[in-house]
Every structure is written in C-alpha cells, then in structure tokens.
Design an enzyme around this catalytic site. Structure first.
Site: not given
Length: 144
Positions: A61-64
């Site tokens: 779950i790539p996120h900033g």
C-alpha cells in the site's frame, strides 16, 4: 471505498523491475487521475525507505509521508497489478493499492483492505483480477 476508487485508477498487467519502479508507476497513476501533485511520488519513495508498505498476501500500500499531505489534491486510491511480481524487500508483491489521503481517510481504507486480506480467497481474487470490474466488485461492492 467506492468514492475513492475510480475505474480509470485501476491498471492491470503492469510490469516493474524494482520496488522503486512499482512505486513510481503507482504514483504516476495518482498524478494522472488528478489526485496528487507530481512531488507526491517522491514522498511515496521516502515513506518506503522509512518503513515497508508491504501488508501481506502479495499486496503493498504505497503512500506518502505525513509531510506530503499538502500535495494531495483529493483523497483517492489507485490499484496497480504486477502479475509477474515485484521483489518488495524479499516479499513478492502482485498488487499495489496506492493511497492519496489529505486527512485521516486512509485509516478507513486500511481497515477495509485488512478485511479483504484476512480472507485468503478474497486476497487471491484481488491478485488474480484481470478486469477493472473484478477489482471494483471486490474492493467497492462487497465491502461497502
């Protein structure tokens, strides 16, 4: 999640030679759909350097970072599949659910994803999805 995941944010059958390349592809989709500024991609890479976004069952779950929230135009999801897999720090990732969230909306997203991933059959269906409709059915209709 129905208002967060649009059909045009689902990209199936992608290829990436590395975790960084996969994250950049996910970020590019979020940029393409108008959810984030291009600088958000670097924040996604920064997040990954501090803690892996792999959550199990072949899903990341790539996120900033917290500091990147000002680059989020609107909360959104992007689902990008990598059928050949991506080495994610020793784990084999087949699906990325990229998250853009300006507030705490991502908490609900993570909760809904956790529900899906706790069901091995649902997780397998997500990894094997070959159409946007299948992804939408699994992530939006069944869990709303």
């Amino acid at each position: 999640m129905g208002d967060l995941l649009a059909r045009d944010a689902i990209r199936l059958g992608e290829r990436a030679g590395s975790r960084e390349e996969a994250i950049r592809r996910c970020g590019a989709v979020l940029v393409e759909i108008g959810a984030v500024a291009p600088s958000y991609i670097e924040a996604m890479l920064e997040r990954e350097q501090s803690v892996s976004t792999y959550i199990g069952e072949g899903v990341a779950i790539p996120h900033g970072t917290l500091n990147s929230k000002e680059t989020v135009v609107r909360d959104a999801l992007a689902v990008v599949s990598f059928p050949d897999g991506v080495d994610w720090g020793g784990e084999d990732v087949r699906v990325c659910v990229a998250i853009a969230a300006a507030g705490d909306g991502h908490v609900d997203i993570l909760s809904a994803l956790a529900e899906i991933l706790m069901e091995p059959d649902d997780a397998a269906r997500l990894r094997a999805a070959s159409t946007a409709d299948e992804v939408l059915e699994l992530l939006v209709l069944e869990k709303s």
